[in-house]
Design a protein around this motif. Structure first.
Motif, PDB file in Angstrom:
ATOM      1  N   ARG A 189      -7.907   4.645   0.010  1.00 20.81           N
ATOM      2  CA  ARG A 189      -7.918   4.599  -1.466  1.00 20.81           C
ATOM      3  C   ARG A 189      -7.300   3.297  -1.963  1.00 20.81           C
ATOM      4  O   ARG A 189      -7.738   2.728  -2.964  1.00 20.81           O
ATOM      5  CB  ARG A 189      -7.183   5.806  -2.039  1.00 20.81           C
ATOM      6  N   TYR A 190      -6.265   2.830  -1.254  1.00 19.71           N
ATOM      7  CA  TYR A 190      -5.648   1.551  -1.627  1.00 19.71           C
ATOM      8  C   TYR A 190      -6.646   0.409  -1.451  1.00 19.71           C
ATOM      9  O   TYR A 190      -6.749  -0.473  -2.304  1.00 19.71           O
ATOM     10  CB  TYR A 190      -4.403   1.316  -0.770  1.00 19.71           C
TER      11      TYR A 190
ATOM     12  N   SER B 100       0.833  -1.203   0.000  1.00 12.97           N
ATOM     13  CA  SER B 100       0.000   0.000   0.000  1.00 12.97           C
ATOM     14  C   SER B 100       0.867   1.253   0.000  1.00 12.97           C
ATOM     15  O   SER B 100       0.520   2.260  -0.622  1.00 12.97           O
ATOM     16  CB  SER B 100      -0.947   0.010   1.205  1.00 12.97           C
TER      17      SER B 100
ATOM     18  N   TYR C 250      -0.564  -4.408 -12.036  1.00  6.03           N
ATOM     19  CA  TYR C 250      -1.217  -3.774 -10.902  1.00  6.03           C
ATOM     20  C   TYR C 250      -0.267  -3.269  -9.826  1.00  6.03           C
ATOM     21  O   TYR C 250      -0.649  -2.443  -9.001  1.00  6.03           O
ATOM     22  CB  TYR C 250      -2.184  -4.766 -10.241  1.00  6.03           C
TER      23      TYR C 250
ATOM     24  N   SER D 219     -11.718  -2.814  -6.371  1.00  3.93           N
ATOM     25  CA  SER D 219     -12.056  -2.562  -7.781  1.00  3.93           C
ATOM     26  C   SER D 219     -11.484  -3.612  -8.731  1.00  3.93           C
ATOM     27  O   SER D 219     -11.950  -3.746  -9.864  1.00  3.93           O
ATOM     28  CB  SER D 219     -11.555  -1.177  -8.205  1.00  3.93           C
ATOM     29  N   LEU D 220     -10.490  -4.369  -8.279  1.00  6.19           N
ATOM     30  CA  LEU D 220      -9.845  -5.356  -9.152  1.00  6.19           C
ATOM     31  C   LEU D 220     -10.631  -6.657  -9.271  1.00  6.19           C
ATOM     32  O   LEU D 220     -10.398  -7.438 -10.194  1.00  6.19           O
ATOM     33  CB  LEU D 220      -8.434  -5.674  -8.635  1.00  6.19           C
TER      34      LEU D 220
ATOM     35  N   HIS E 114      -8.916   0.476  -4.283  1.00 13.81           N
ATOM     36  CA  HIS E 114      -8.223  -0.052  -5.470  1.00 13.81           C
ATOM     37  C   HIS E 114      -8.280  -1.578  -5.489  1.00 13.81           C
ATOM     38  O   HIS E 114      -8.593  -2.182  -6.533  1.00 13.81           O
ATOM     39  CB  HIS E 114      -6.772   0.432  -5.452  1.00 13.81           C
TER      40      HIS E 114
ATOM     41  N   THR F 146       1.130   6.656  -6.971  1.00 13.59           N
ATOM     42  CA  THR F 146      -0.107   7.199  -7.542  1.00 13.59           C
ATOM     43  C   THR F 146      -0.467   8.581  -7.004  1.00 13.59           C
ATOM     44  O   THR F 146      -1.353   9.241  -7.548  1.00 13.59           O
ATOM     45  CB  THR F 146      -1.304   6.257  -7.272  1.00 13.59           C
TER      46      THR F 146
ATOM     47  N   TYR G  81       1.970   1.668  -3.521  1.00 16.75           N
ATOM     48  CA  TYR G  81       0.850   2.143  -4.347  1.00 16.75           C
ATOM     49  C   TYR G  81       0.617   3.637  -4.137  1.00 16.75           C
ATOM     50  O   TYR G  81       0.500   4.410  -5.103  1.00 16.75           O
ATOM     51  CB  TYR G  81      -0.416   1.361  -3.986  1.00 16.75           C
TER      52      TYR G  81
END
Length: 448
Positions: free
Chosen positions: A157-158, A80, A334, A164-165, A161, A87, A83
């Motif tokens: 947010r991680y 995380s 990813y 969402s995968l 994410h 990002t 990530y």
């Protein structure tokens, strides 16, 4: 390998090998290094060790004293931090963790703004500063002094994410999670709950001293028993900072990194998503993986041991999947690091899309018995290149033929030669390993 920084950051027993003075100086250097032409932004995460708070505050003091603004993710996973760093436009990220080590160890892992492990040349400069070989760095003054910002939103947010995968709901799937009383405790259950799984969680009550203690990916037998007791469909164990994942199938059998690479590699190949039809492994991957890959038409690369080397190969050749037997699995589409929770989600995707159990998906792989023994020697190079030892290794290799292999390598950190054999039976493994070690002893190479 540097004086302080190894293949996975600066790691050692807290207040013995790794001290708050070290952490303060790491912070001072990074704040100065990244703040030469702008105000540096650094994000920090930590695992659940008691000493993680101590190191967090020391790093923050050093960074802000050098003028950097510091954003705190609090307890979170190594991936995380990677990530968020890549990002959200951070100059670098820092993870405070010693991964799968006992609670009394800790570590400082620095990640650059692209989410990769920090460049070796920068680590070398940090070491020079720690040892007083560089001039003292200037302190920030007045409004240039850095500040600290709560950034739990980055961790959230991680989590979003990860959710969402998923390609579909996990509704009615009975999923077990062993969070190792570590970083995954703050994230994993909420992800699986959001995806509709019936989530059964163990070892998710960290107290600062129980991280990795008889739990997680290094003590998989605990989760195996849990799967049988609760009659689960599938289960996943993470390590302390959740960059590893080991799975357990519906029968309570272990599905390690090699088997995960096979299942995901074969699925991605069928989908046309396995770049070069190739997976990246280390030299320690099991012969059974390679034989199964040959049958499935999957090519493979072999690197030195360490997810760092796996990722370097993937980056250089644009490969999409690589990893280690230990459960460090990298999906380059990813992530730039091993990510245990991500790995478990993508393995779930295969199970759901193929409509097969994990036990069924790994049936095609015959894992060969493996034996590894460490031999303490006075001189690693001399021991490995000794003519009698070389001859013994060649004889073992000839005996094993295509149904086994021998690997003799030097430890990167200890005065040790590692002798590993894979063969058709445990007895043959022992016989072959002992043959080589006996020759080392006869040649006077082994330390008593």
């Amino acid at each position: 390998m540097g004086k302080y920084f190894g293949t996975d950051g600066f790691r050692g027993e807290a207040n013995k090998v790794l001290t708050v003075e070290h952490a303060f100086k790491v912070g001072r250097f990074l704040g100065w290094y990244y703040g030469k032409d702008h105000k540096a932004k650094v994000v920090i995460g930590k695992d659940t060790r008691r000493s993680s708070y101590m190191f967090e505050y020391a790093l923050v003091a050093g960074l802000t004293a050098s003028g950097a603004d510091v954003y705190l993710l609090h307890v979170t996973t190594t991936p995380s931090v990677s990530y968020v760093a890549r990002t959200e436009d951070f100059d670098c990220g820092i993870m405070i963790s010693a991964s799968h080590n006992p609670f009394y160890d800790n570590g400082i892992k620095v990640i650059n703004g692209m989410g990769h492990k920090l460049e070796a040349e920068v680590e070398a400069q940090i070491e020079a500063y720690i040892d007083g070989e560089l001039e003292e760095l200037p302190l920030a003054e007045k409004e240039k002094i850095g500040r600290t910002v709560d950034h739990a939103a980055g961790r959230n947010r991680y989590i979003g994410h990860l959710i969402s995968l998923a390609t579909r709901s996990f509704k009615d799937k009975r999923v077990g999670l062993d969070c190792s009383n570590g970083s995954a405790s703050a994230i994993a259950k909420s992800v699986y709950d959001a995806l509709g799984a019936k989530t059964y969680v163990i070892n998710n009550e960290p107290d600062g001293t129980n991280i990795n203690t008889n739990c997680g990916s290094t003590h998989i037998e605990v989760l195996q028993q849990f799967v049988k007791e609760k009659k689960l469909d599938i289960a996943f164990a993470y390590d302390g900072d959740a960059d590893r994942c080991i799975a357990v199938d519906e029968n309570g059998n272990v599905v390690d990194g090699d088997l995960i690479l096979y299942v995901c590699g074969k699925y991605l190949k069928e989908q046309g998503r396995l770049n070069g039809d190739t997976i990246v492994t280390t030299i320690m991957s099991n012969l059974g993986l390679y034989k199964a890959c040959d049958k499935a038409g999957i090519r493979y690369e072999k690197t030195a041991v360490g997810d760092k080397y796996v990722y370097e190969n993937m980056l250089q050749n644009n490969y999409s999947l690589g990893g280690e037997q230990s459960g460090h699995i990298i999906f380059s589409k990813y992530a730039t690091t091993g990510d245990g929770i991500l790995t478990s989600l993508l393995l779930m995707e295969v199970v759901m899309e193929k409509k097969q159990s994990l036990g069924k998906l790994v049936e095609e792989v015959k894992i060969y018995p493996q034996l590894l023994k460490n031999v303490r020697v006075a001189d690693k190079k001399e021991a490995r290149e000794n003519p009698a030892v070389v001859k013994a290794v060649e004889e073992v290799a000839e005996t094993l033929g295509d149904d086994g292999r021998i690997l003799v390598r030097e430890s990167g950190t200890e005065p040790v030669i590692r002798v590993m054999v894979e063969a058709a039976t445990d007895e043959l493994c022992k016989e072959c390993v002992d043959k080589v070690i006996d020759v080392m002893a006869e040649e006077g190479l082994v330390l008593s």
